[in-house]
Design an enzyme around this catalytic site. Structure first.
Site, PDB file in Angstrom:
ATOM      1  N   LYS A 192     -13.857  82.781   7.486  1.00  0.00           N
ATOM      2  CA  LYS A 192     -14.258  83.780   7.500  1.00  0.00           C
ATOM      3  C   LYS A 192     -16.185  83.730   6.943  1.00  0.00           C
ATOM      4  O   LYS A 192     -16.016  82.866   6.678  1.00  0.00           O
ATOM      5  CB  LYS A 192     -13.780  84.592   7.016  1.00  0.00           C
ATOM      6  CG  LYS A 192     -15.310  86.055   6.046  1.00  0.00           C
ATOM      7  CD  LYS A 192     -15.194  85.826   4.096  1.00  0.00           C
ATOM      8  CE  LYS A 192     -15.934  84.772   3.851  1.00  0.00           C
ATOM      9  NZ  LYS A 192     -16.424  84.382   2.882  1.00  0.00           N
ATOM     10  N   GLY A 244     -13.606  82.198   2.792  1.00  0.00           N
ATOM     11  CA  GLY A 244     -12.114  83.604   2.478  1.00  0.00           C
ATOM     12  C   GLY A 244     -11.616  82.921   2.359  1.00  0.00           C
ATOM     13  O   GLY A 244     -10.713  82.774   1.426  1.00  0.00           O
ATOM     14  N   GLY A 274      -8.226  80.976   0.494  1.00  0.00           N
ATOM     15  CA  GLY A 274      -7.443  81.115  -0.749  1.00  0.00           C
ATOM     16  C   GLY A 274      -7.370  82.976   0.013  1.00  0.00           C
ATOM     17  O   GLY A 274      -5.747  83.099   0.367  1.00  0.00           O
ATOM     18  N   ASP A 318     -10.905  89.007  -0.555  1.00  0.00           N
ATOM     19  CA  ASP A 318     -11.912  89.133   0.270  1.00  0.00           C
ATOM     20  C   ASP A 318     -10.223  89.338   1.465  1.00  0.00           C
ATOM     21  O   ASP A 318     -10.348  89.160   2.818  1.00  0.00           O
ATOM     22  CB  ASP A 318     -12.203  87.409   1.132  1.00  0.00           C
ATOM     23  CG  ASP A 318     -13.799  87.088   0.581  1.00  0.00           C
ATOM     24  OD1 ASP A 318     -14.159  87.746   0.163  1.00  0.00           O
ATOM     25  OD2 ASP A 318     -14.019  86.085   0.344  1.00  0.00           O
ATOM     26  N   GLY A 361     -16.361  79.240   0.820  1.00  0.00           N
ATOM     27  CA  GLY A 361     -17.413  80.336   1.558  1.00  0.00           C
ATOM     28  C   GLY A 361     -16.130  81.071   2.797  1.00  0.00           C
ATOM     29  O   GLY A 361     -17.049  81.337   3.588  1.00  0.00           O
TER      30      GLY A 361
HETATM   31  O1  C5P Z   1     -11.642  87.929  -6.225  1.00  0.00           O
HETATM   32  P1  C5P Z   1     -11.877  86.460  -6.187  1.00  0.00           P
HETATM   33  O2  C5P Z   1     -10.776  85.773  -6.949  1.00  0.00           O
HETATM   34  O3  C5P Z   1     -11.753  85.891  -5.046  1.00  0.00           O
HETATM   35  O4  C5P Z   1     -13.497  86.693  -7.221  1.00  0.00           O
HETATM   36  C1  C5P Z   1     -13.998  85.410  -7.418  1.00  0.00           C
HETATM   37  C2  C5P Z   1     -14.419  85.672  -8.796  1.00  0.00           C
HETATM   38  O5  C5P Z   1     -15.606  85.696  -7.909  1.00  0.00           O
HETATM   39  C3  C5P Z   1     -14.886  86.860  -9.634  1.00  0.00           C
HETATM   40  O6  C5P Z   1     -13.830  86.397 -10.858  1.00  0.00           O
HETATM   41  C4  C5P Z   1     -15.571  87.223  -9.912  1.00  0.00           C
HETATM   42  O7  C5P Z   1     -16.131  86.374 -11.039  1.00  0.00           O
HETATM   43  C5  C5P Z   1     -16.871  86.697  -9.079  1.00  0.00           C
HETATM   44  N1  C5P Z   1     -16.523  87.502  -7.895  1.00  0.00           N
HETATM   45  C6  C5P Z   1     -17.313  88.488  -7.918  1.00  0.00           C
HETATM   46  N2  C5P Z   1     -17.968  90.273  -7.060  1.00  0.00           N
HETATM   47  C7  C5P Z   1     -17.087  90.410  -6.151  1.00  0.00           C
HETATM   48  C8  C5P Z   1     -15.999  89.213  -6.163  1.00  0.00           C
HETATM   49  C9  C5P Z   1     -15.784  88.281  -6.418  1.00  0.00           C
HETATM   50  O8  C5P Z   1     -18.695  88.590  -9.501  1.00  0.00           O
HETATM   51  N3  C5P Z   1     -17.696  91.496  -5.324  1.00  0.00           N
END
Ligand code: C5P
Length: 293
Positions: free
Chosen positions: A16, A107, A109, A143, A105
């Site tokens: 991604k 995508g 996991g 994501d 960065g």
């Molecule tokens: O959702 P994911 O686990 O990939 O996100 C990792 C971290 O990135 C989250 O814990 C959050 O701190 C931050 N994040 C955010 N806003 C988003 C996506 C991710 O602050 N829209």
């Protein structure tokens, strides 16, 4: 006749890339509201699902060793969640071939979890009318809904609001990663600037040249905080910009992978060869046109 053991379903976790990423607001729960434009390359991790007496998970490929426990868990978590929701006993073996750098960065996991959901829904023949994979995926990673789509789209909310862009142009992309892992949460926490506005195009640009022009007035708001944590990103961006035929260089997501956009695949390949000499991971990929398997 095939023996059941030979029966394998395969799904691709495509890289991604955020062509732009604007942070619009911070929510009470710490997550950020975004406006972003996602495209997907044809380079991918691969998920394979086959029958097995019990749930098992194996990782192989060039970045297998770099895989953190967190990412193994995302694939397994996706499998367990889907099995629970669909009330199926997960008698499967999942193999992940990790071709893409981890915590990069791209995508990561989330893409792997999305590919696992797609492969398992097909393996267990779960119709979309029975289980909606997108909300299930969102609880695994922001994501995941976009990675389930795996085609060009605008992404809003914290990652759950998707607008697919089937007519989006396809073009060569150079990916460059310094082989340094960055934690998404840390980069978001480091972001302290003013919030941006949504910046969707009034019309989809017809080609990569018009697209790069439009992107000049948009940003990745995570670029500055990512450079603060990993200064080598600034060096990579300068190096990409200097390569012949580069139309735009930018960070993808929370990094540390940077991308270069080109009108010509040969220019992108030449750039990949020259930048690889610095010890960086480089790949040239073509962006996917629409939803892929
Ligand atoms: O959702 P994911 O686990 O990939 O996100 C990792 C971290 O990135 C989250 O814990 C959050 O701190 C931050 N994040 C955010 N806003 C988003 C996506 C991710 O602050 N829209």
């Amino acid at each position: 006749m095939n023996s059941p053991q030979k029966f394998v379903i395969r799904a691709y976790a495509r890289a991604k890339v955020n062509l732009y990423l604007h942070i619009l607001d911070r929510r009470q729960d710490g997550y950020h509201e975004l406006d972003s434009l996602f495209v997907f390359g044809d380079i991918a991790d691969v998920i394979e699902v086959s029958p097995s007496p019990a749930l098992s998970f194996k990782v192989r490929g060039p970045f297998a060793e770099a895989l953190s426990a967190e990412e193994d868990n995302l694939v397994l978590r996706a499998a367990r969640m889907l099995a629970d929701t669909a009330e199926i006993k997960p008698q499967i073996k999942i193999t992940l071939t990790k071709n893409l750098p981890v915590a990069a960065g791209l995508g990561g996991g989330s893409a792997d979890a999305a590919a696992a959901l797609r492969a398992l829904a097909e393996f267990w023949k779960i119709p979309s009318s029975k289980v909606d994979l997108a909300p299930l995926g969102l609880s695994i990673g922001s994501d995941v809904p976009a990675c389930l789509l795996s085609g060009p789209c605008y992404v809003g909310g914290i990652g759950q609001r998707l607008e697919p862009l089937p007519e989006f142009p396809s073009f060569p992309l150079l990916l460059v990663n310094p082989r340094i892992e960055l934690r998404t949460g840390l980069i978001f926490e480091t972001f302290k600037k003013k919030f941006s506005k949504a910046a969707r195009f009034s019309q989809i640009p017809p080609d990569v040249f018009a697209l790069a022009e439009l992107l000049q007035s948009r940003n990745n708001d995570l670029e500055e905080p990512a450079i603060e944590i990993c200064p080598e990103i600034a060096e990579i961006l300068v190096a990409i910009k200097k390569t012949k035929g580069c139309l735009l260089a930018r960070l993808s997501g929370s990094g540390a992978t940077c991308f270069g956009m080109y009108g010509d695949t040969q220019d992108a390949e030449q750039a990949a060869i020259s930048l690889r000499r610095g010890g960086w991971w480089t790949e040239v990929t073509t962006t996917a046109k629409a939803k892929c398997s």
